[in-house]
Structure formats: C-alpha cells, structure tokens
Design a protein around this motif. Sequence first.
Motif, PDB file in Angstrom:
ATOM      1  N   CYS A 211      26.169  62.611  44.773  1.00 23.46           N
ATOM      2  CA  CYS A 211      27.329  63.428  44.964  1.00 23.46           C
ATOM      3  C   CYS A 211      26.860  64.822  45.479  1.00 23.46           C
ATOM      4  N   ARG A 212      27.395  65.427  46.342  1.00 21.69           N
ATOM      5  CA  ARG A 212      27.506  66.749  46.732  1.00 21.69           C
ATOM      6  C   ARG A 212      28.607  67.782  46.387  1.00 21.69           C
ATOM      7  N   ARG A 213      28.492  68.940  46.259  1.00 22.37           N
ATOM      8  CA  ARG A 213      29.160  70.100  45.819  1.00 22.37           C
ATOM      9  C   ARG A 213      29.411  70.979  46.800  1.00 22.37           C
ATOM     10  N   GLY A 214      30.772  71.655  46.919  1.00 22.68           N
ATOM     11  CA  GLY A 214      31.058  72.594  47.889  1.00 22.68           C
ATOM     12  C   GLY A 214      32.307  73.452  47.480  1.00 22.68           C
ATOM     13  N   PRO A 215      32.283  74.684  48.344  1.00 19.61           N
ATOM     14  CA  PRO A 215      33.296  75.578  47.971  1.00 19.61           C
ATOM     15  C   PRO A 215      34.789  75.304  48.165  1.00 19.61           C
ATOM     16  N   GLU A 216      34.961  74.407  49.114  1.00 19.93           N
ATOM     17  CA  GLU A 216      36.384  74.051  49.320  1.00 19.93           C
ATOM     18  C   GLU A 216      37.271  73.518  48.362  1.00 19.93           C
ATOM     19  N   ALA A 217      38.435  73.638  48.352  1.00 21.17           N
ATOM     20  CA  ALA A 217      39.423  73.635  47.327  1.00 21.17           C
ATOM     21  C   ALA A 217      39.564  72.068  47.129  1.00 21.17           C
ATOM     22  N   THR A 218      39.829  71.849  45.727  1.00 15.86           N
ATOM     23  CA  THR A 218      39.850  70.242  45.490  1.00 15.86           C
ATOM     24  C   THR A 218      41.503  69.889  46.044  1.00 15.86           C
ATOM     25  N   ALA A 219      41.262  68.434  46.355  1.00 14.89           N
ATOM     26  CA  ALA A 219      42.861  67.998  46.734  1.00 14.89           C
ATOM     27  C   ALA A 219      43.515  67.707  45.384  1.00 14.89           C
ATOM     28  N   ARG A 220      44.797  67.798  45.655  1.00 16.67           N
ATOM     29  CA  ARG A 220      45.642  67.554  44.382  1.00 16.67           C
ATOM     30  C   ARG A 220      46.795  66.453  44.924  1.00 16.67           C
ATOM     31  N   ALA A 221      46.997  65.693  43.926  1.00 13.37           N
ATOM     32  CA  ALA A 221      47.909  64.589  44.153  1.00 13.37           C
ATOM     33  C   ALA A 221      49.014  65.122  42.929  1.00 13.37           C
ATOM     34  N   ILE A 222      50.318  65.309  43.265  1.00 10.29           N
ATOM     35  CA  ILE A 222      51.176  65.607  42.290  1.00 10.29           C
ATOM     36  C   ILE A 222      52.102  64.314  42.200  1.00 10.29           C
ATOM     37  N   VAL A 223      52.089  63.844  40.989  1.00  9.32           N
ATOM     38  CA  VAL A 223      52.916  62.467  40.726  1.00  9.32           C
ATOM     39  C   VAL A 223      54.312  62.807  40.231  1.00  9.32           C
ATOM     40  N   GLU A 224      55.213  62.434  40.932  1.00 12.43           N
ATOM     41  CA  GLU A 224      56.568  62.693  40.436  1.00 12.43           C
ATOM     42  C   GLU A 224      57.237  61.531  40.021  1.00 12.43           C
ATOM     43  N   HIS A 225      57.846  61.254  38.946  1.00  8.55           N
ATOM     44  CA  HIS A 225      58.755  60.236  38.406  1.00  8.55           C
ATOM     45  C   HIS A 225      60.068  60.158  38.575  1.00  8.55           C
ATOM     46  N   THR A 226      60.729  59.456  39.784  1.00 15.56           N
ATOM     47  CA  THR A 226      61.871  59.558  39.932  1.00 15.56           C
ATOM     48  C   THR A 226      62.594  58.255  40.652  1.00 15.56           C
ATOM     49  N   PRO A 227      63.063  57.076  39.562  1.00 15.21           N
ATOM     50  CA  PRO A 227      62.401  56.840  38.530  1.00 15.21           C
ATOM     51  C   PRO A 227      60.786  56.332  38.493  1.00 15.21           C
ATOM     52  N   GLU A 228      60.349  55.863  39.581  1.00  9.90           N
ATOM     53  CA  GLU A 228      59.116  55.174  39.926  1.00  9.90           C
ATOM     54  C   GLU A 228      58.308  56.465  40.243  1.00  9.90           C
ATOM     55  N   SER A 229      56.894  56.003  40.231  1.00 10.89           N
ATOM     56  CA  SER A 229      55.805  57.019  40.445  1.00 10.89           C
ATOM     57  C   SER A 229      55.708  57.249  41.948  1.00 10.89           C
ATOM     58  N   HIS A 230      55.913  58.392  42.498  1.00 11.23           N
ATOM     59  CA  HIS A 230      55.661  58.728  43.699  1.00 11.23           C
ATOM     60  C   HIS A 230      54.465  59.707  43.742  1.00 11.23           C
ATOM     61  N   PHE A 231      53.893  59.905  45.031  1.00 12.00           N
ATOM     62  CA  PHE A 231      52.779  60.882  45.163  1.00 12.00           C
ATOM     63  C   PHE A 231      52.902  62.104  46.254  1.00 12.00           C
ATOM     64  N   ARG A 232      52.924  63.153  45.990  1.00 11.70           N
ATOM     65  CA  ARG A 232      52.816  64.288  46.745  1.00 11.70           C
ATOM     66  C   ARG A 232      51.346  64.968  46.982  1.00 11.70           C
ATOM     67  N   PHE A 233      50.866  64.901  48.190  1.00 13.52           N
ATOM     68  CA  PHE A 233      49.475  65.176  48.335  1.00 13.52           C
ATOM     69  C   PHE A 233      49.449  66.519  48.716  1.00 13.52           C
ATOM     70  N   GLU A 234      48.313  67.388  48.499  1.00 14.68           N
ATOM     71  CA  GLU A 234      48.146  68.737  48.986  1.00 14.68           C
ATOM     72  C   GLU A 234      46.473  68.749  49.102  1.00 14.68           C
ATOM     73  N   GLY A 235      46.334  68.675  50.536  1.00 13.99           N
ATOM     74  CA  GLY A 235      44.861  68.175  50.536  1.00 13.99           C
ATOM     75  C   GLY A 235      44.216  68.674  52.331  1.00 13.99           C
ATOM     76  N   THR A 236      44.540  69.703  52.673  1.00 13.78           N
ATOM     77  CA  THR A 236      44.246  70.018  53.791  1.00 13.78           C
ATOM     78  C   THR A 236      42.757  70.867  53.917  1.00 13.78           C
ATOM     79  N   GLY A 237      41.996  70.193  54.258  1.00 13.47           N
ATOM     80  CA  GLY A 237      40.465  71.027  54.247  1.00 13.47           C
ATOM     81  C   GLY A 237      39.819  71.138  53.052  1.00 13.47           C
ATOM     82  N   THR A 238      40.277  70.126  52.070  1.00  7.87           N
ATOM     83  CA  THR A 238      39.659  69.907  50.892  1.00  7.87           C
ATOM     84  C   THR A 238      38.101  69.710  50.711  1.00  7.87           C
TER      85      THR A 238
END
Length: 293
Positions: free
Chosen positions: A56-83
């Motif tokens: 595994c490697r490490r780097g200063p770029e941000a961590t991608a995030r998956a925001i899980v929304e329950h409405t009523p089933e699980s849905h994912f919203r991603f924030e991951g540009t340049g991560t």
Amino acid sequence: MDLVPDPAPGGGPLNVAIACARLGVPSALVGRVSTDVHGEAIWTFLRDNGVDLRACRRGPEATARAIVEHTPESHFRFEGTGTADTVLASVEMESLGEGPHILHGGTLGMFRGRTAETLARLAERHPGIVSVDPNVRPRIIDDRARWHQYHNRWLARAHIYRASDQDLAWIWPGRSGADCAAELLSGKPSVVFITHGRSGATVYTAKGELSAGGESVEVADEVGAGDTFVAAVLASVWKLGMAEAPEGIGSLPLTDWRKVLKLANAAAAITCSRPGADPPLVTDLPREVRFHL
C-alpha cells in the motif's frame, strides 16, 4: 470513507481485505491511502484487522467519501475528485513474497483515474487466480465506454466473477443472469456467482449451476454485503488449496460450491445485520457453515 452517517472505513476491495482477514486467511491491500484524518483512520483500521499493508502507498490527496443515504433503501453519493485512491502509479507485489496470491479487484479502482491503468496492468501480468467483482456504481460512471474498456481487461484475466442482478442489468441490459453466466463461462472465468440480494445467490460452473437461499436477518443496512460474500468465496478457495492450482477451480464439485454458497450467504447476512461494512469473524458464523475455516 463511508459516512453511514458516522465515518467508517469502506470501499469494495478494502471491505474484501478486511473480511478475508477476519475469516482467517492472509490478506493484503494494494492501493493508495490518504494521509488526511480519514486516511489515518483507514490505515489504522486495516492494520488493526491484520491486513498486510506492505504493498500500500500513502499520499497527501484527500480521501474519497461515500455518503450513504437511507430513503428508504440505501443510496450512495460520492465525493471523490482527485482523491488518493485515483492516483496509484505503481505496485510492488514483490513486497508480499512469492505467493501464490489471489488477486481481487473491482468497484471504483477498476476505472477511476491513473489507478485504473495501474491495476489493469497488474491483473494482466498476475500469474495466479484473478477475481473480479464489478460492483457497479452507475451514479458516478460518467464514461461508460471507459468503464467497459477496463472491465473487459479484467474479465480477460478473471478466474472468478461475481456480480449482483443489478450489476448485470447495467452491464448487459435486457439479458438474463443465466445468459450472462453462460457467456462469461465461455471465456476466461471458471466460476460465476450472481447474488440476488436477500433471495440468496447462484453459482455457475462448467459442471452446472445451483442456488442457495439467503439468511433471514433484521437488516441494519446492506453496505458491504456483496464484499463479504466475495471474501467468503475467496477464503474458501484459499482454504481448499485452489490458489496452488488455479486450473482446479473449474473442476471443483458442485457439492463443494453449495457449501461455499451457504458460507458466503451466512457471512453476508451478518454484515447486513450491522450498520456499515462490518464483516464477521469466523467465530461469528454458525458452526454448520464453517466447513473448512
């Protein structure tokens, strides 16, 4: 990082690595992890669960995030540009020893950024078993042709292929699971698993097919269920000695695959009963499904 809503380390291959380690098989993660706060939590989580981090490697770029929304089933919203997960430039498998190694990939790393090419080349030169779980996320695939390009490269090397009904409906619209499995088996893969959510799963091989029903549990969410299923399959392949003889996967009797399905369904059900991707330990599994662990 999965926000469910509290932060929990996630991502398909990470979940598989954690689940394999908890099921008692040696497991390593290949990728790039951020040095930010979320990245430190991911690194600690992997290390504390016994996942080998030498490749595994490490780097200063941000961590991608998956925001899980329950409405009523699980849905994912991603924030991951340049991560961090998108900029892996090279892999040094030598740090993990000679092997044999089972290489598993899919989900976001299969098509995002520079990492996609790095991992595709790794799969193409890997001498042992290759496993693929496309784990399609249509909401963040903005270039379908690019996705299929990398999927096809992995598919050309895969011995084991797992997909959900929803994955197949996106990859090959309008075709039945059995039809997709037949085409897959006519190529490189020796075994194909199609998961049907709470209804269980079906395995297809050259020797035939069989299905096993899902376990009845109170569902907290379904995050990581498919990853846990795959991990149970890979742990089974490892424990049965198939990593030493990849050509033997296709000749494994259906009676053994039935046991693998029961184990994988039971492990996935436990993950569904917990919030976030929290795969079981071997000791969490019913004794009757631990036929080789």
